[in-house]
Each structure stands twice: as structure tokens, then as C-alpha cells.
Design a protein around this motif. Structure first.
Motif, mmCIF file in Angstrom:
data_model
loop_
_atom_site.group_PDB
_atom_site.id
_atom_site.type_symbol
_atom_site.label_atom_id
_atom_site.label_comp_id
_atom_site.label_asym_id
_atom_site.label_seq_id
_atom_site.Cartn_x
_atom_site.Cartn_y
_atom_site.Cartn_z
ATOM 1 N N TYR A 95 -10.656 15.574 -2.063
ATOM 2 C CA TYR A 95 -9.987 16.709 -2.509
ATOM 3 C C TYR A 95 -9.237 16.495 -3.702
ATOM 4 C CZ TYR A 95 -6.197 14.150 0.081
ATOM 5 O OH TYR A 95 -5.512 13.245 0.480
ATOM 6 N N ALA A 96 -9.064 17.553 -4.548
ATOM 7 C CA ALA A 96 -8.161 17.568 -5.657
ATOM 8 C C ALA A 96 -6.784 18.287 -5.390
ATOM 9 C CB ALA A 96 -8.829 18.371 -6.840
ATOM 10 N N ARG A 97 -5.783 17.730 -6.148
ATOM 11 C CA ARG A 97 -4.573 18.265 -6.261
ATOM 12 C C ARG A 97 -4.387 18.604 -7.864
ATOM 13 N NH1 ARG A 97 -0.707 17.197 -2.774
ATOM 14 N NH2 ARG A 97 0.250 19.197 -3.657
ATOM 15 N N GLN A 98 -3.876 19.944 -8.056
ATOM 16 C CA GLN A 98 -4.095 20.503 -9.539
ATOM 17 C C GLN A 98 -2.972 21.452 -9.673
ATOM 18 O OE1 GLN A 98 -7.379 23.598 -10.424
ATOM 19 N NE2 GLN A 98 -7.970 21.819 -11.825
ATOM 20 N N ASP A 99 -2.195 21.177 -10.717
ATOM 21 C CA ASP A 99 -1.184 22.003 -11.287
ATOM 22 C C ASP A 99 -1.445 22.543 -12.642
ATOM 23 O OD1 ASP A 99 -0.497 19.850 -12.648
ATOM 24 O OD2 ASP A 99 1.387 19.669 -11.718
ATOM 25 N N GLU A 100 -0.690 22.926 -13.303
ATOM 26 C CA GLU A 100 -0.826 23.277 -14.667
ATOM 27 C C GLU A 100 -0.542 22.265 -15.829
ATOM 28 O OE1 GLU A 100 3.653 22.923 -13.878
ATOM 29 O OE2 GLU A 100 1.838 23.892 -12.810
ATOM 30 N N ARG A 101 -0.564 21.207 -15.190
ATOM 31 C CA ARG A 101 -0.413 19.947 -16.091
ATOM 32 C C ARG A 101 -1.656 19.084 -15.978
ATOM 33 N NH1 ARG A 101 4.711 16.491 -15.633
ATOM 34 N NH2 ARG A 101 3.725 15.558 -17.079
ATOM 35 N N GLU A 102 -2.124 18.763 -14.824
ATOM 36 C CA GLU A 102 -3.264 17.827 -14.644
ATOM 37 C C GLU A 102 -4.007 18.196 -13.185
ATOM 38 O OE1 GLU A 102 -0.868 14.253 -13.803
ATOM 39 O OE2 GLU A 102 -0.329 14.866 -12.131
ATOM 40 N N THR A 103 -5.061 17.590 -13.190
ATOM 41 C CA THR A 103 -5.836 17.452 -11.829
ATOM 42 C C THR A 103 -6.031 15.842 -11.451
ATOM 43 O OG1 THR A 103 -7.099 19.382 -12.679
ATOM 44 C CG2 THR A 103 -8.076 17.982 -10.891
ATOM 45 N N THR A 104 -5.711 15.635 -10.257
ATOM 46 C CA THR A 104 -5.980 14.313 -9.522
ATOM 47 C C THR A 104 -6.604 14.543 -8.465
ATOM 48 O OG1 THR A 104 -3.409 13.902 -9.958
ATOM 49 C CG2 THR A 104 -4.759 12.258 -8.333
ATOM 50 N N ILE A 105 -7.598 13.589 -8.414
ATOM 51 C CA ILE A 105 -8.785 13.374 -7.267
ATOM 52 C C ILE A 105 -8.343 12.402 -6.297
ATOM 53 C CG2 ILE A 105 -11.133 13.243 -6.522
ATOM 54 C CD1 ILE A 105 -11.942 14.508 -9.291
ATOM 55 N N ILE A 106 -8.437 12.582 -5.074
ATOM 56 C CA ILE A 106 -8.324 11.815 -4.153
ATOM 57 C C ILE A 106 -9.685 11.662 -3.205
ATOM 58 C CG2 ILE A 106 -6.877 11.077 -1.970
ATOM 59 C CD1 ILE A 106 -5.543 11.099 -4.538
ATOM 60 N N TRP A 144 1.023 -0.903 -0.158
ATOM 61 C CA TRP A 144 0.008 0.059 -0.013
ATOM 62 C C TRP A 144 0.659 1.218 0.027
ATOM 63 C CZ3 TRP A 144 -5.180 1.368 -0.105
ATOM 64 C CH2 TRP A 144 -5.669 2.481 0.279
ATOM 65 N N THR A 145 1.907 1.220 0.980
ATOM 66 C CA THR A 145 2.832 2.454 1.098
ATOM 67 C C THR A 145 3.422 2.423 -0.155
ATOM 68 O OG1 THR A 145 3.007 2.042 3.347
ATOM 69 C CG2 THR A 145 4.595 3.458 2.512
ATOM 70 N N ARG A 146 4.096 1.595 -0.925
ATOM 71 C CA ARG A 146 4.877 1.506 -2.089
ATOM 72 C C ARG A 146 4.058 2.066 -3.198
ATOM 73 N NH1 ARG A 146 4.834 -4.038 -4.830
ATOM 74 N NH2 ARG A 146 2.631 -3.416 -4.976
ATOM 75 N N ASP A 147 2.757 1.532 -3.413
ATOM 76 C CA ASP A 147 1.680 2.143 -4.396
ATOM 77 C C ASP A 147 1.322 3.422 -4.248
ATOM 78 O OD1 ASP A 147 1.881 -0.340 -5.371
ATOM 79 O OD2 ASP A 147 -0.301 -1.037 -4.511
ATOM 80 N N TRP A 148 1.315 4.242 -3.081
ATOM 81 C CA TRP A 148 0.881 5.656 -3.007
ATOM 82 C C TRP A 148 2.128 6.468 -3.336
ATOM 83 C CZ3 TRP A 148 -3.554 7.735 -3.440
ATOM 84 C CH2 TRP A 148 -4.935 6.921 -3.270
ATOM 85 N N ILE A 149 3.390 5.932 -2.761
ATOM 86 C CA ILE A 149 4.528 6.664 -3.272
ATOM 87 C C ILE A 149 4.766 6.740 -4.728
ATOM 88 C CG2 ILE A 149 7.078 6.464 -2.972
ATOM 89 C CD1 ILE A 149 6.782 5.415 -0.254
ATOM 90 N N THR A 150 4.512 5.484 -5.539
ATOM 91 C CA THR A 150 4.761 5.452 -6.959
ATOM 92 C C THR A 150 3.694 6.383 -7.468
ATOM 93 O OG1 THR A 150 5.303 3.142 -6.628
ATOM 94 C CG2 THR A 150 4.365 4.066 -8.775
ATOM 95 N N LEU A 151 2.287 6.556 -7.022
ATOM 96 C CA LEU A 151 1.529 7.377 -7.577
ATOM 97 C C LEU A 151 1.707 9.012 -7.548
ATOM 98 C CD1 LEU A 151 -1.438 7.115 -8.820
ATOM 99 C CD2 LEU A 151 -2.297 7.853 -6.764
ATOM 100 N N ARG A 152 2.464 9.200 -6.363
ATOM 101 C CA ARG A 152 2.800 10.556 -6.187
ATOM 102 C C ARG A 152 4.194 10.807 -6.919
ATOM 103 N NH1 ARG A 152 2.703 14.388 -1.816
ATOM 104 N NH2 ARG A 152 4.503 15.954 -1.889
ATOM 105 N N ARG A 153 4.981 9.938 -7.210
ATOM 106 C CA ARG A 153 6.146 10.189 -8.098
ATOM 107 C C ARG A 153 5.561 10.380 -9.501
ATOM 108 N NH1 ARG A 153 8.709 5.523 -7.150
ATOM 109 N NH2 ARG A 153 8.108 4.642 -8.957
ATOM 110 N N GLU A 154 4.727 9.714 -10.066
ATOM 111 C CA GLU A 154 4.208 9.766 -11.305
ATOM 112 C C GLU A 154 3.284 10.876 -11.658
ATOM 113 O OE1 GLU A 154 2.143 5.830 -11.887
ATOM 114 O OE2 GLU A 154 4.102 4.768 -12.268
ATOM 115 N N HIS A 155 2.791 11.514 -10.718
ATOM 116 C CA HIS A 155 1.916 12.625 -11.097
ATOM 117 C C HIS A 155 2.288 13.932 -10.395
ATOM 118 C CE1 HIS A 155 -1.366 10.276 -12.851
ATOM 119 N NE2 HIS A 155 -0.810 9.291 -12.013
ATOM 120 N N SER A 156 2.681 15.005 -11.139
ATOM 121 C CA SER A 156 3.135 16.100 -10.695
ATOM 122 C C SER A 156 2.403 16.989 -9.847
ATOM 123 C CB SER A 156 3.589 17.173 -11.843
ATOM 124 O OG SER A 156 2.439 17.394 -12.502
ATOM 125 N N SER A 157 0.697 16.748 -10.080
ATOM 126 C CA SER A 157 -0.302 17.494 -9.201
ATOM 127 C C SER A 157 0.090 17.037 -7.685
ATOM 128 C CB SER A 157 -1.595 17.337 -9.720
ATOM 129 O OG SER A 157 -1.709 15.590 -9.836
#
Length: 257
Positions: free
Chosen positions: A188-199, A157-170
Motif C-alpha cells: 500500500y502507499a501513503r501519500q500526502d501533498e509532499r511525498e509518496t511512500t510505499i510499504i 526493528w521497532t525503533r527503525d519503523w518509528i524513525t521512518l514514520r517520524r522522517e516521512h510526513s506521508s
């Protein structure tokens, strides 16, 4: 440089972070503070002592910081009990606490052993040796074969969320946008100039249906939400809202197309 301002009040924490001057006309120039206020709230939420909405209530104090992205969001601390030794702790709660801290604004920090849900009471019990790594150790949790079923589940679980964070700039540098909150769920959403990710996080024992406003994150009425983690179901925006289900006691992530 990170400042260990061990204080559960965001006003005190914000006073010491660099980038501004306080009443004393001093800029500490600290690059970051440990976010003890959010950490403390997360522990209480994921051990069922506070409702999920308390996370959002704490995050509103981000306005006190010159840049909340510079905070250090940590899973645990070497001076306190480990999550699994707190009253009311469960493996599911530890997993949700970790997912939250790895997807919230700021720089995440993991305390060794949290990735296998180690136990540990008050200092110095919270500084137990990690199992394995030296000759003749009876268990070696550095390898899958040396982990228990629960330890392996937490590790993956920890590995997967770290991987997701590494792969998504938002998730690394995007702004934070509240989308939904009640006593049992928070999205909540994390949003930068490239993408939007919803958690979306649901701590309840049953799945949760939620609606989020498309306007809050500036997406089209026909936009699609693609599952990134935790669910196989996608979602589509219609009538200004995206509707989806969060499975019980888990966290999920969507990408916006």
C-alpha cells in the motif's frame, strides 16, 4: 481524547467517533477511537489464521469514519494477551504486526514491552513488570546488554519503523492507497501533498515478486523507487507498472522519486 470502543466491528467503532451524528443525533466529539477492528484482524493475519488480504478487506471500512486518520492504531492492549502469547505467534509475526501498525493510517500506540516482544497471557499476566529499571533487577532491558538476541532484534526493528514514520510526513498524515494484495503479501502507499511512500509486507517463507500500478499513485512511467528500509534493491516504473521483490517474512519501504 480517545474512546475505548472495544468492538471488532468497524460499524460500531465508527458510530462512536466524533465528527458526525448517529441515529441518536449525538456527536460524541471523541477525537479518536481505538481501532480494535484493525488490531484484531492484524493479530489473526500475522499469526497465520487469516490471509494477508484480510487487512485490505478490513481497511475498506475506513469509508465509515469521518476521518480515518484520527483513529488510534495500536499494537496491543492492556486487557488482552500480548502478541507473543497468542496461539501461532512468532517473533517474525510480531515484527510484521508492529511494522503494519506503525505505517498504517492513524496515530500509532505501543503497549509497553511490545518493543522487546514481551510475553503475557490473560489479564493480569499481560501486565508483568518491564524487566529492569529498579535496583537489583536481574535483567535490565532498558539497555542493549540486558536484552536477549530476540529482544534486541525486536527493539531495533521497532525503533527503525518509528524513525521512518517520524522522517516521512506521508506515513503520519497521508492517505492510504491499496496497491497489491493476495494471501501472503500486501502493498500500500501513503501519500500526502509532499511525498509518496510505499510499504510492502510479505509473510511468506520465500521472497515475493509483485507488480504495482503506477497510475494508482499518479507517478510517471520513468519514476524511480528508492529503498528506504528492508531492501537494498530499488525499482523503476516501466510500462505503467513498478516491479520489485519483497524478501521473505519482512516489510520494506520505498520512496518515490
Amino acid at each position: 481524547m480517545v474512546g475505548e470502543v472495544f468492538e471488532r466491528d468497524a460499524a460500531h467503532t465508527a458510530f462512536f467517533i466524533g465528527g458526525h451524528t448517529g441515529w441518536d443525533n449525538i456527536d460524541t466529539k471523541l477525537d479518536s477511537d481505538f481501532d480494535f477492528p484493525l488490531w484484531s484482524t492484524s493479530l489473526e493475519v500475522f499469526t497465520n489464521k487469516k490471509p494477508m488480504r484480510a487487512l485490505r478487506d478490513q481497511l475498506k471500512y475506513d469509508a465509515l469514519y469521518p476521518d480515518p486518520l484520527k483513529l488510534t492504531a495500536f499494537t496491543n492492549n492492556h486487557d488482552t494477551r500480548r502478541f507473543m502469547s497468542i496461539d501461532g505467534a512468532t517473533l517474525a509475526g510480531s515484527m510484521l504486526h508492529t511494522a503494519f501498525m506503525l505505517t498504517i493510517r492513524g496515530t500509532p500506540q505501543l503497549y509497553y514491552g511490545e518493543e522487546i516482544a514481551m510475553e503475557g497471557g490473560d489479564d493480569p499476566d499481560n501486565r508483568r513488570d518491564f524487566p529492569g529499571g529498579f535496583p537489583n533487577d536481574p535483567h535490565n532491558a532498558f539497555t542493549p546488554a540486558g536484552r536477549t538476541r530476540d529482544q534486541q532484534r525486536m527493539w531495533e526493528w521497532t525503533r527503525d519503523w518509528i524513525t521512518l514514520r517520524r522522517e516521512h510526513s506521508s506515513l503520519r498524515r497521508g492517505k492510504l492507497i491499496d496497491l497489491y494484495y493476495d494471501d501472503e503479501a500486501y502493498a500500500y502507499a501513503r501519500q500526502d501533498e509532499r511525498e509518496t511512500t510505499i510499504i510492502a509486507i510479505n509473510r511468506a517463507a520465500s521472497e515475493k515478486r509483485i507488480n504495482i500500478p503506477a497510475a494508482a499513485i499518479g507517478i510517471r512511467n520513468d519514476a524511480k523507487l528508492t529503498s528506504l528500509y528492508g531492501t537494498r534493491s530499488g525499482a523503476q516504473v516501466a510500462n505503467g507498472e513498478a516491479t520489485f521483490m519483497i524478501p521473505a517474512r519482512t516489510a520494506i519501504a520505498y520512496g518515490v522519486q
